[in-house]
Motif scaffolding. Structure first.
Motif, PDB file in Angstrom:
ATOM      1  N   ILE A   1       0.833  -1.206   0.000  1.00 37.55           N
ATOM      2  CA  ILE A   1       0.000   0.000   0.000  1.00 37.55           C
ATOM      3  C   ILE A   1       0.866   1.254   0.000  1.00 37.55           C
ATOM      4  N   ASN A   2       1.948   1.226   0.788  1.00 34.61           N
ATOM      5  CA  ASN A   2       2.862   2.366   0.899  1.00 34.61           C
ATOM      6  C   ASN A   2       4.263   1.930   0.495  1.00 34.61           C
ATOM      7  N   PHE A   3       4.829   2.590  -0.522  1.00 35.70           N
ATOM      8  CA  PHE A   3       6.150   2.233  -1.037  1.00 35.70           C
ATOM      9  C   PHE A   3       6.990   3.506  -1.059  1.00 35.70           C
ATOM     10  N   TYR A   4       8.057   3.523  -0.254  1.00 42.26           N
ATOM     11  CA  TYR A   4       8.900   4.703  -0.097  1.00 42.26           C
ATOM     12  C   TYR A   4      10.273   4.451  -0.713  1.00 42.26           C
ATOM     13  N   LEU A   5      10.640   5.295  -1.678  1.00 41.36           N
ATOM     14  CA  LEU A   5      11.909   5.144  -2.389  1.00 41.36           C
ATOM     15  C   LEU A   5      12.629   6.476  -2.560  1.00 41.36           C
ATOM     16  N   CYS A   6      12.364   7.443  -1.697  1.00 43.00           N
ATOM     17  CA  CYS A   6      12.965   8.759  -1.881  1.00 43.00           C
ATOM     18  C   CYS A   6      14.465   8.735  -1.594  1.00 43.00           C
ATOM     19  N   GLN A   7      15.156   9.677  -2.171  1.00 42.69           N
ATOM     20  CA  GLN A   7      16.597   9.875  -1.965  1.00 42.69           C
ATOM     21  C   GLN A   7      17.393   8.620  -2.330  1.00 42.69           C
ATOM     22  N   ASN A   8      17.195   8.184  -3.575  1.00 45.44           N
ATOM     23  CA  ASN A   8      18.001   7.113  -4.147  1.00 45.44           C
ATOM     24  C   ASN A   8      18.600   7.607  -5.458  1.00 45.44           C
ATOM     25  N   LYS A   9      18.871   6.704  -6.385  1.00 45.51           N
ATOM     26  CA  LYS A   9      19.468   7.078  -7.667  1.00 45.51           C
ATOM     27  C   LYS A   9      18.641   6.531  -8.830  1.00 45.51           C
ATOM     28  N   ILE A  10      17.331   6.471  -8.625  1.00 47.61           N
ATOM     29  CA  ILE A  10      16.424   5.883  -9.604  1.00 47.61           C
ATOM     30  C   ILE A  10      16.222   6.831 -10.786  1.00 47.61           C
ATOM     31  N   GLN A  11      16.343   6.307 -12.001  1.00 53.29           N
ATOM     32  CA  GLN A  11      16.197   7.117 -13.206  1.00 53.29           C
ATOM     33  C   GLN A  11      14.880   6.867 -13.937  1.00 53.29           C
ATOM     34  N   GLU A  12      14.283   5.699 -13.757  1.00 50.77           N
ATOM     35  CA  GLU A  12      13.057   5.349 -14.467  1.00 50.77           C
ATOM     36  C   GLU A  12      12.022   4.760 -13.510  1.00 50.77           C
ATOM     37  N   ILE A  13      10.762   5.090 -13.764  1.00 51.06           N
ATOM     38  CA  ILE A  13       9.665   4.505 -12.981  1.00 51.06           C
ATOM     39  C   ILE A  13       9.259   3.201 -13.658  1.00 51.06           C
ATOM     40  N   ARG A  14       9.669   2.105 -13.077  1.00 52.78           N
ATOM     41  CA  ARG A  14       9.362   0.781 -13.609  1.00 52.78           C
ATOM     42  C   ARG A  14       9.187  -0.204 -12.463  1.00 52.78           C
ATOM     43  N   GLY A  15       8.672  -1.394 -12.789  1.00 50.79           N
ATOM     44  CA  GLY A  15       8.634  -2.476 -11.814  1.00 50.79           C
ATOM     45  C   GLY A  15       7.465  -2.458 -10.859  1.00 50.79           C
ATOM     46  N   LEU A  16       6.462  -1.600 -11.122  1.00 57.24           N
ATOM     47  CA  LEU A  16       5.325  -1.481 -10.203  1.00 57.24           C
ATOM     48  C   LEU A  16       4.077  -2.147 -10.764  1.00 57.24           C
ATOM     49  N   ASP A  17       4.233  -2.960 -11.785  1.00 58.47           N
ATOM     50  CA  ASP A  17       3.087  -3.518 -12.503  1.00 58.47           C
ATOM     51  C   ASP A  17       2.167  -4.356 -11.631  1.00 58.47           C
ATOM     52  N   ASN A  18       2.706  -4.996 -10.611  1.00 57.01           N
ATOM     53  CA  ASN A  18       1.919  -5.927  -9.796  1.00 57.01           C
ATOM     54  C   ASN A  18       1.584  -5.370  -8.413  1.00 57.01           C
ATOM     55  N   MET A  19       1.407  -4.073  -8.332  1.00 57.63           N
ATOM     56  CA  MET A  19       1.027  -3.437  -7.058  1.00 57.63           C
ATOM     57  C   MET A  19      -0.296  -2.690  -7.217  1.00 57.63           C
ATOM     58  N   PRO A  20      -1.381  -3.419  -7.474  1.00 56.78           N
ATOM     59  CA  PRO A  20      -2.668  -2.760  -7.751  1.00 56.78           C
ATOM     60  C   PRO A  20      -3.249  -2.011  -6.559  1.00 56.78           C
ATOM     61  N   ASP A  21      -2.811  -2.350  -5.347  1.00 59.09           N
ATOM     62  CA  ASP A  21      -3.373  -1.718  -4.148  1.00 59.09           C
ATOM     63  C   ASP A  21      -2.554  -0.526  -3.669  1.00 59.09           C
ATOM     64  N   LEU A  22      -1.532  -0.143  -4.425  1.00 59.13           N
ATOM     65  CA  LEU A  22      -0.652   0.948  -4.001  1.00 59.13           C
ATOM     66  C   LEU A  22      -1.442   2.244  -3.828  1.00 59.13           C
ATOM     67  N   VAL A  23      -1.295   2.847  -2.651  1.00 62.30           N
ATOM     68  CA  VAL A  23      -1.992   4.091  -2.325  1.00 62.30           C
ATOM     69  C   VAL A  23      -1.031   5.269  -2.253  1.00 62.30           C
ATOM     70  N   ASN A  24       0.181   5.016  -1.784  1.00 67.37           N
ATOM     71  CA  ASN A  24       1.152   6.084  -1.541  1.00 67.37           C
ATOM     72  C   ASN A  24       2.496   5.692  -2.141  1.00 67.37           C
ATOM     73  N   LEU A  25       3.000   6.476  -3.089  1.00 62.58           N
ATOM     74  CA  LEU A  25       4.272   6.203  -3.744  1.00 62.58           C
ATOM     75  C   LEU A  25       5.186   7.405  -3.595  1.00 62.58           C
ATOM     76  N   GLU A  26       6.330   7.196  -2.953  1.00 62.57           N
ATOM     77  CA  GLU A  26       7.301   8.264  -2.681  1.00 62.57           C
ATOM     78  C   GLU A  26       8.552   8.041  -3.516  1.00 62.57           C
ATOM     79  N   LEU A  27       8.776   8.921  -4.505  1.00 62.87           N
ATOM     80  CA  LEU A  27       9.933   8.834  -5.398  1.00 62.87           C
ATOM     81  C   LEU A  27      10.705  10.148  -5.445  1.00 62.87           C
TER      82      LEU A  27
END
Length: 352
Positions: A155-181
């Motif tokens: 439901i909550n996925f936190y990924l702030c302050q990393n080195k991510i360049q592309e938004i990928r890999g979230l295809d199987n998270m249909p219940d995601l409510v909060n995404l921190e990038l």
């Protein structure tokens, strides 16, 4: 300075606090120090923390929650986490582990995993944790979102302050409510259309140039995209449930594209080179309007655009030309432009 001040003091001795245990939880607390201990002495003292493999030596095998925050753990594998078959919450914040080795042993009963602020370079060894609802990999060194295909309950996925360049890999998270990038290296908003339940999206401090890829997020309530490279407000037509828009410190010159976002309660355009206040008079639910550090100079526009908004409580206009030209009378002029619902101008509350 007195003679008493020059007396040598006994070096503070680190003391390992006992694990604070209940039947369901264990928390290991880092050593405490006197306030006059130097940073170097404190650094040395931390070396006395128990070895990684000893931190949970006396823990009850039936515990539900483990908190090992700020203990300089280098190797999660040495913790022997596989022993705890009923574990639901695992917090490994603020340690120095370079990898997730050892997490492959964690029971799939886990619902909350927090490895915030380590030195982790890859997301791995967590894909078996199929009951996770909260996952925090913020403040690490991650470059790619992957190895999470089985985490369908997050439901909550936190990924702030990393080195991510592309938004990928979230295809199987249909219940995601909060995404921190926030605070990554993302240039394009993409691969989010399937997140029909997403309510909060945080993308501040990236390298995004265009508001796009958002049309499928019809449940979105909060969009934070400040400190990017955006020059136009667009692509928000389908976000009819949007309540909070934070788009400060970009290159926007005009307030536009909000015709369908009538549920907005907070609008933050701070730090944009906007010269004309327009395009907001229809936002009848607006409560907060933040426009400091822009180029606004016309009080009449404030009255026209904001004066009839029945719920407006807070406005920020400081460090605009209309503030700089006459700071002594500025707040009173703003107050006279706005309706009776107003409670605050900048950081100053209005006296009743």
């Amino acid at each position: 300075m007195t003679a008493e001040d020059t007396k040598p003091e006994a070096k503070a001795q680190p003391t390992q606090e006992p694990a604070a245990e209940t039947e369901s939880a264990v928390t290991v607390v880092p050593p405490s120090f006197e306030s006059d201990v130097s940073e170097d002495e404190e650094e040395e003292a931390f070396e006395a923390i128990e070895a990684d493999e000893d931190l949970l030596a006396d823990a009850d095998l039936d515990i539900l929650d483990i908190d090992l925050t700020h203990l300089k753990i280098r190797d999660f594998a040495k913790l022997g986490l596989g022993r705890f078959k009923q574990l639901e919450t695992l917090c490994l914040r603020q340690n120095i582990s370079p990898s997730t080795d050892g997490l492959e042993e964690v029971s799939d009963t886990l619902v909350d995993l927090d490895v915030y602020d380590n030195r982790i370079g890859k997301i791995e060894n967590v894909n078996h944790l199929v009951n996770l609802t909260n996952l925090d990999f913020s403040f690490n060194k991650i470059r790619h979102i992957k190895n999470v295909s089985k985490l369908t309950k997050v439901i909550n996925f936190y990924l702030c302050q990393n080195k991510i360049q592309e938004i990928r890999g979230l295809d199987n998270m249909p219940d995601l409510v909060n995404l921190e990038l926030g605070a990554n290296r993302i240039r394009v908003i993409e691969n989010l259309d399937h997140l029909k339940n997403l309510r909060q999206l945080w993308l501040g401090k990236n390298k995004i140039r265009k508001l796009s890829g958002l049309s499928g997020l019809e449940s979105l309530e909060t969009l934070s995209i400040q400190s990017n490279r955006i020059t136009k407000i667009e692509g928000l037509e389908k976000l009819k449930n949007l309540e909070e828009l934070y788009i400060s410190h970009n290159g926007i010159t005009k307030i536009e594209g909000l015709e369908h976002n009538t549920k907005l309660r907070t609008l933050d355009i701070t730090g944009n080179p906007i010269t004309t206040l327009e395009g907001v008079s229809h936002l009848k639910d607006l409560e907060e309007f933040w426009a400091s550090d822009c180029k606004l100079s016309n009080y009449k526009e404030i009255e026209t655009e904001l004066g009839q908004l029945p719920n407006l409580e807070t406005v920020y206009f400081e460090r605009n030309p209309l503030h700089r030209e006459n700071p002594a009378t500025y707040r009173n002029k703003v107050r006279l432009c706005l309706g009776p619902s107003l409670r605050q101008i900048d950081a100053t509350f209005i006296k009743s």
